[in-house]
Design an enzyme around this catalytic site. Structure first.
Site, PDB file in Angstrom:
ATOM      1  N   CYS A 332      -2.648 -33.500   6.801  1.00  0.00           N
ATOM      2  CA  CYS A 332      -2.409 -32.338   5.942  1.00  0.00           C
ATOM      3  C   CYS A 332      -2.925 -32.597   4.521  1.00  0.00           C
ATOM      4  CB  CYS A 332      -0.938 -31.968   5.969  1.00  0.00           C
ATOM      5  SG  CYS A 332      -0.594 -30.284   5.399  1.00  0.00           S
ATOM      6  N   HIS A 437       0.665 -31.876  11.848  1.00  0.00           N
ATOM      7  CA  HIS A 437       1.895 -32.634  11.679  1.00  0.00           C
ATOM      8  C   HIS A 437       2.472 -32.997  13.043  1.00  0.00           C
ATOM      9  CE1 HIS A 437       2.418 -32.383   7.358  1.00  0.00           C
ATOM     10  NE2 HIS A 437       2.149 -31.102   7.395  1.00  0.00           N
TER      11      HIS A 437
END
Length: 501
Positions: A332, A437
Site C-alpha cells: 500500500c 493488504h
C-alpha cells in the site's frame, strides 16, 4: 438490550482481547453475540464483505463471535493523518478530515445519532452485545462530549466492568482513582473489576482481591494471567509493543520500517507463526543492520512518512540493500514510497494540492493522489508473467488513496478477479509492490516468498504452514483460558439480569 461493557483504567489494558474472549465464550454457549465499539481511533482497519472500513479489533471480535463483521459494530473510525488531524470514517466510508477541536465542535450530535442507530440494529439481530470502551472513562477534559465510554453504556443501558492492567504497576490506585472520578450515576453502573496481565502465582494476589472488594464494594470478576504471544490481531500502535515484544532469533531477518503513521500492521502478524523468521521494527538508521528482507508497510500519510524515512537517511540504506541483492516488499503506502514520484493532486495526502515528492525510485512508477479512497475486498491470482503458480488464489483487501501508473514496461504481480493487473514484480521477486493488504495471510504466498529468501541464503526450503488452521483454534484457546479465571456464573448473571427487579 442485554450486554456488558468493558472499560479500562487506561489505554492498552487489554480491553480488546477481553471482548474477543467474551465473544467466543458466549458463542460457544450458543448465544447470538456481537461486539460493538462506537468510536475507534486506529489506522489498523478491517474491510467488510461490502468493502467498508471498521476498526480491526471489531472485525476480529466478530470472527470470534462467529458472525459477519459489519459497520454497525464500529460506526465511527478515526484514522490519524497527522498529530492534529484524523480522517473520519462514518459507517465504513471516509467523509471528512477534522482536527480534534473540529471533531468535538461539529461532529458530536451526528456521532451520537449514528451510535443510537447502530445499537438498535444490533439489538434487533443479536441476543447479547459486548461493548468495548476506549482509553479511560474519566478523562475530565473530554467527558462532557465523549462518545465511547459511559455515554454509550447509558445509551445501551448495560452494566460496565472496569479492567486494570497490573503489569504496568499502580493497579490499586488506578482502580480506586477511576471509581472516585466517576459521577455517582456512572459509578452505580460499575458491576465488577477485572485485573489483567498478572504474572506469576495468581494465589499471591488473593489479599489484593480482598482489599479491592472491601475498599470499593465492587466484586473482582477475575484475575487474568498475562497471555504472551496470543496471536489476536491488535488494534493500534500501542499493540505493536505487546504483540512483537518477544522477537524470535530466527535465521531469516526481516526488517520492517516503522513508519510514524503506520497502518494495518496486522499484515505482518503471520510471521509470528514462522519459527525461523525474526521480525524487527526499524525506526532509525542505527537499527537497520543487515536484514535479509525489508518490508515497508502501509501508512495513513504516505508522503509525510516518506519524508521521515528520507530525513533519517533510511532511504540510503534501503537502496544499498536492494543494490546488494536484498529483498524488499512494499504494501500500500509502502508500495507508493518505492516509486519514482508521488503527486498529491487533490491535497488528500498532505493537504497541499499539487504537492510533489520524489520516491525511492526502486519501482518505475508514479502515484497520483486523488480525493476518493479505494476500499475493496480483493480476490486475485499471480500474474502469468511472474512464473509463479497461476492456479493459486490470493485474498485480501485494498484501502488506499492514489493510483499508481508505470513510466515504462513493468511486470505486474497479480491479476485481479476483474482481469486488471495489480502491483509490481521485479527481478524475479526481489522487488515487489502491491496494494493488497493481508498478502502474507495467504499461506502459499508467504511460504513462496520466504523460500525465495531461504534459497538465496542456501537454507533448506520449508513447506506451507497453514495459519488458517490456527486462526479459529486460537479463539477457543483464549476463551478457555480467560473463562477459567472469570467468575463466569456471576458475569452471566450480570449480563442477563441487569436492570431487572
Amino acid at each position: 438490550m442485554k450486554g456488558l461493557m468493558i472499560q479500562g483504567t487506561a489505554s492498552d489494558v487489554g480491553k480488546s482481547l477481553i471482548v474477543t474472549a467474551l465473544c467466543r465464550i458466549l458463542s460457544n454457549e450458543g448465544v447470538r453475540v456481537t461486539p460493538f465499539k462506537s468510536q475507534n481511533m486506529s489506522n489498523n482497519s478491517y474491510v467488510t464483505r461490502e468493502g467498508k472500513e471498521i476498526g480491526r479489533a471489531q472485525g476480529i471480535q466478530a470472527e470470534a463471535a462467529r458472525t459477519e463483521p459489519s459497520v454497525w459494530m464500529n460506526p465511527i473510525l478515526l484514522k490519524p493523518r497527522s498529530e492534529q488531524d484524523a480522517e473520519i470514517v462514518y459507517l465504513g466510508k471516509a467523509i471528512d478530515t477534522l482536527s480534534g477541536r473540529g471533531y468535538r465542535d461539529h461532529f458530536y450530535e451526528k456521532g451520537l445519532a449514528v451510535i443510537k442507530e447502530s445499537l438498535q440494529h444490533l439489538a434487533d439481530k443479536y441476543d447479547v452485545v459486548v461493548i468495548e470502551g476506549a482509553g479511560s472513562p474519566v478523562e475530565i477534559n473530554l467527558k462532557d462530549r465523549e462518545l465511547v465510554n459511559m455515554k454509550v453504556a447509558e445509551l445501551a443501558d448495560i452494566p460496565v466492568v472496569l479492567v486494570a492492567d497490573i503489569d504496568r504497576g499502580g493497579v490499586f490506585a488506578s482502580i480506586v482513582g477511576t471509581l472516585e472520578l466517576l459521577d455517582p450515576n456512572e459509578r452505580e453502573r460499575i458491576v465488577g473489576v477485572i485485573i489483567n496481565k498478572f504474572r506469576g502465582d495468581l494465589s499471591l494476589f488473593e489479599d489484593g482481591v480482598q482489599w479491592i472488594e472491601e475498599k470499593t464494594g465492587v466484586p473482582v470478576l477475575g484475575v487474568l494471567p498475562f497471555v504472551e504471544n496470543h496471536m489476536i490481531d491488535g488494534e493500534d500502535s500501542l499493540s505493536i509493543r505487546t504483540q512483537f515484544a518477544y522477537p524470535k532469533k530466527g535465521t531469516l531477518d526481516i526488517a520492517v520500517i516503522h513508519l510514524p503513521f503506520i497502518s494495518n500492521y496486522s499484515d505482518l502478524e503471520p510471521f509470528l507463526f514462522e519459527e525461523d523468521v525474526t521480525i524487527r521494527w526499524v525506526k532509525h538508521a542505527s537499527e537497520f543492520g543487515q536484514p535479509d528482507a525489508i518490508i515497508i508497510p502501509g501508512t495513513k500519510s504516505t508522503i509525510r512518512d516518506l519524508q521521515n524515512l528520507q530525513d533519517k537517511q533510511l532511504d540510503i540504506l534501503i537502496k544499498k540493500h536492494v543494490a546488494n541483492g536484498g529483498f524488499i516488499l512494499g504494501i500500500c503506502g509502502g508500495y507508493q514510497i518505492l516509486g519514482e514520484e508521488l503527486i498529491d493532486k487533490s491535497g488528500s495526502d498532505t493537504n497541499i494540492p499539487n504537492f510533489h515528492a520524489k520516491g525511492l525510485s526502486l519501482i518505475p512508477a508514479t502515484t497520483t493522489f486523488y480525493q476518493d479512497k479505494e476500499t475493496n475486498p480483493v480476490n486475485a491470482q499471480y500474474h502469468q508473467a511472474t512464473g509463479l503458480p497461476a492456479h493459486q488464489r490470493l485474498e485480501g483487501y485494498e484501502i488506499h488513496l492514489g493510483k499508481t501508473t508505470f513510466s515504462n514496461e513493468a511486470k505486474p504481480f497479480l491479476t485481479l478477479a476483474n482481469g486488471d493487473d495489480e502491483g509490481y514484480f521485479g527481478n524475479d521477486g526481489q522487488i515487489i509492490g502491491t496494494y493488497l493488504h493481508h498478502l502474507f495471510h495467504n499461506d502459499e504466498w508467504r511460504n513462496q516468498w520466504l523460500n525465495m529468501i531461504r534459497k538465496k541464503k542456501a537454507l533448506p526450503v520449508q513447506g506451507v504452514k497453514s495459519i488458517s488452521v490456527y486462526k479459529d483454534k486460537r479463539f477457543d484457546i483464549l476463551a478457555d483460558e480467560m473463562k477459567s479465571h472469570f467468575r463466569w456464573d456471576l458475569m452471566k448473571k450480570l449480563i442477563h439480569q441487569w436492570g431487572t427487579k
